[in-house]
Design an enzyme around this catalytic site. Structure first.
Site, mmCIF file in Angstrom:
data_model
loop_
_atom_site.group_PDB
_atom_site.id
_atom_site.type_symbol
_atom_site.label_atom_id
_atom_site.label_comp_id
_atom_site.label_asym_id
_atom_site.label_seq_id
_atom_site.Cartn_x
_atom_site.Cartn_y
_atom_site.Cartn_z
ATOM 1 N N HIS A 252 0.819 -1.216 0.000
ATOM 2 C CA HIS A 252 0.000 0.000 0.000
ATOM 3 C C HIS A 252 0.848 1.259 0.000
ATOM 4 O O HIS A 252 0.417 2.303 -0.467
ATOM 5 C CB HIS A 252 -1.013 -0.051 1.149
ATOM 6 C CG HIS A 252 -2.096 -1.039 0.857
ATOM 7 N ND1 HIS A 252 -2.051 -2.317 1.312
ATOM 8 C CD2 HIS A 252 -3.197 -0.922 0.080
ATOM 9 C CE1 HIS A 252 -3.100 -2.970 0.848
ATOM 10 N NE2 HIS A 252 -3.816 -2.156 0.103
ATOM 11 N N CYS B 236 -9.553 -4.336 -10.057
ATOM 12 C CA CYS B 236 -9.074 -3.069 -9.494
ATOM 13 C C CYS B 236 -7.705 -3.216 -8.838
ATOM 14 O O CYS B 236 -7.235 -2.314 -8.169
ATOM 15 C CB CYS B 236 -10.096 -2.470 -8.532
ATOM 16 S SG CYS B 236 -10.422 -3.495 -7.101
ATOM 17 N N GLU C 217 -10.505 -11.751 -4.080
ATOM 18 C CA GLU C 217 -9.064 -11.646 -3.816
ATOM 19 C C GLU C 217 -8.552 -12.767 -2.922
ATOM 20 O O GLU C 217 -7.420 -12.743 -2.470
ATOM 21 C CB GLU C 217 -8.721 -10.266 -3.251
ATOM 22 C CG GLU C 217 -9.585 -9.783 -2.121
ATOM 23 C CD GLU C 217 -9.296 -8.328 -1.707
ATOM 24 O OE1 GLU C 217 -8.309 -7.731 -2.150
ATOM 25 O OE2 GLU C 217 -10.087 -7.804 -0.908
ATOM 26 N N ASP D 232 -4.023 -8.830 -3.821
ATOM 27 C CA ASP D 232 -4.184 -9.863 -2.798
ATOM 28 C C ASP D 232 -4.400 -11.239 -3.408
ATOM 29 O O ASP D 232 -3.944 -12.235 -2.863
ATOM 30 C CB ASP D 232 -5.348 -9.513 -1.863
ATOM 31 C CG ASP D 232 -4.895 -8.539 -0.785
ATOM 32 O OD1 ASP D 232 -3.828 -8.767 -0.189
ATOM 33 O OD2 ASP D 232 -5.595 -7.534 -0.559
#
Ligand code: PEP
Ligand code: MG
Length: 446
Positions: A57, A370, A299, A323
């Protein structure tokens, strides 16, 4: 990125990235997503960390905020000295310490070239995202904070495909209440209207630590109480967020989706809470969109395997490849030692993506992606060929992906995807894809 002043944080305690004088490149062992949110881009013009991977992230936020960065550069902190001259190339992950004049000039030229390409790409902003044979792919942006919306518009996004709401919860003493969340969500929704905003419920845990809500130290945070699990264990916080999202849906087009779904039971429980919250709002005559679409992130491998069962429960799927790759290949997305093993074209990943599209389309719902894979232009032929309807990515990537899309046919992309799926290893699929890109699109990759 070229800069002379360097702030070396080695050996210092965790320092805030605020109150810095002059322009600096930060060199640190690690920076968290909340550190990145504190960066003032007028002073911190780039950073290098020893820890981290491309889909951590911290990296995602750096890309979103257009901060040049190189992560996972082991031992860098022990070799740089304060006030060194340093070049960082966020595209190739190259860091050059004390470059000679020629190298310095070369990178200045590269920087200017990048800025020129970026300006040229922005001219694609208003052109439709369609293939040569007329297939329209929806290209949306991922956002973390409202400040990104101008960039989202500038890059021609058709909406927001992933709003990571958790960033609103970082760097503060108290959690945001319903009212504060409502204002934050409604602002983004109004700014994007009439384009849709897909709001993800809280996805903390893993590398996004939020001590106020997490249930204390966990031996395996990536497999711990995170995302939808946390929301279902803390129903009051979940209800407040859902109320805020539903209220925001009266101000534009909103879709809501849940992260880290592993099975049907979680979806049903989450949807039941949405229903209760809707009922409360109706009783209080508070407006919201009765038809709000509800989706889930795919995910976790279990969600792929039962995608047909999940597809009956929701209005759309959005694949979180960051993920999904992490959990399918058992590769920690933040671990710099494993970055070479993080393989989007691993046959297990490609087969998973195909299963997800087939399950979605079998149930008549949309299949979106995404994760960061959606924003890598070289993967576009495969994702298009697999049949995805919508890709959501960091805003800066949209024109790059659109440029390739507008030069392919869906038919040829289907052939590329089918061929890529025949390889036994990611390396073979990568080298095949590279040959396709070289033969068909090399002039689109500046
Ligand atoms: C993903 O996992 O691919 C995703 C989009 O969600 P995040 O990166 O926030 O975990
Ligand atoms: Mg995720």
């Amino acid at each position: 990125m070229v800069e002379r002043i360097l702030r070396n944080m080695v050996g210092k305690k965790h320092e805030p990235l605020t109150g810095i004088d002059g322009k600096v490149i930060v060199v640190a062992h690690d920076l968290s997503p909340s550190d990145i949110l504190q960066i003032d881009k007028t002073t911190v013009i780039g950073f290098i960390t020893e820890m981290g991977g491309k889909t951590s992230h911290t990296s995602i936020l750096a890309r979103a905020l257009e901060i040049p960065a190189v992560v996972g550069m082991e031992r860098i902190a022990s070799v740089v000295t304060e006030n060194a001259t340093i070049i960082i190339d966020g595209f190739t992950g190259v860091v050059i310490l004390n470059p000679d004049q020629e190298t310095f000039r070369d990178y200045l030229r590269r920087k200017q070239h990048y800025e020129y390409v970026e300006r040229e790409l922005l001219k694609l902003k208003d052109l439709p995202a369609v293939t040569l044979d007329g297939f329209a792919m929806i290209l949306k942006a991922n956002v973390e904070i409202v400040e990104e919306v101008p960039s989202v518009r500038r890059h021609g996004a058709e909406g927001i495909g992933l709003y990571r709401t958790e960033m609103l919860f970082f760097n503060r003493e108290n959690l945001p209440d319903e009212e504060e969340q409502f204002h934050a969500y409604a602002e983004i929704v109004r700014e994007m209207a009439p384009k849709p905003v897909t709001i993800r419920t809280l996805d903390v845990g893993g590398d996004k630590v939020l001590t106020d809500l997490n249930l204390g130290d966990e031996a395996n945070p990536a497999l711990g109480v995170r995302a939808i699990r946390l929301s279902l264990m803390q129903p009051e916080a979940f209800r407040a967020q859902l109320r805020a999202i539903l209220r925001a849906s009266a101000h534009g087009k909103v879709r809501v989706f849940f992260p880290m779904i592993s099975g049907v039971d979680e979806v049903r429980r989450a949807k039941a809470i949405v229903e209760e919250v809707k009922q409360e709002l109706r009783r209080a005559f508070i407006p919201f969109d009765e038809e709000i679409e509800i989706g889930i992130m795919i995910e976790i491998p279990s969600a792929v395997i039962i995608a047909d069962l999940l597809a009956r429960e929701v209005d759309f799927f959005s694949v979180g490849t960051n993920d999904l790759i992490q959990y399918s290949l058992a590769i920690d997305r933040t671990n710099e030692h494993l970055s070479a093993l993080y393989e989007p074209l691993h046959p297990a990943v490609l087969r998973s993506l195909k299963m997800v599209v087939e399950a979605a389309h079998g149930a008549g719902i949309a299949a979106c992606i995404c994760g960061e894979m959606a924003g890598e232009p070289e993967y576009l032929p495969i994702l298009l060929g697999l049949g995805f309807d919508e890709l959501s990515m960091n805003a800066v990537s949209i024109p790059r992906v659109k440029k390739i899309l507008r030069r392919c046919t869906k038919k040829e992309a289907e052939a590329v995807a089918a061929r890529a799926m025949t390889y036994a290893t990611a390396q073979e699929a990568e080298s095949y894809l590279r040959s396709v890109i070289a033969a068909r699109f090399s002039d689109s990759f500046d």
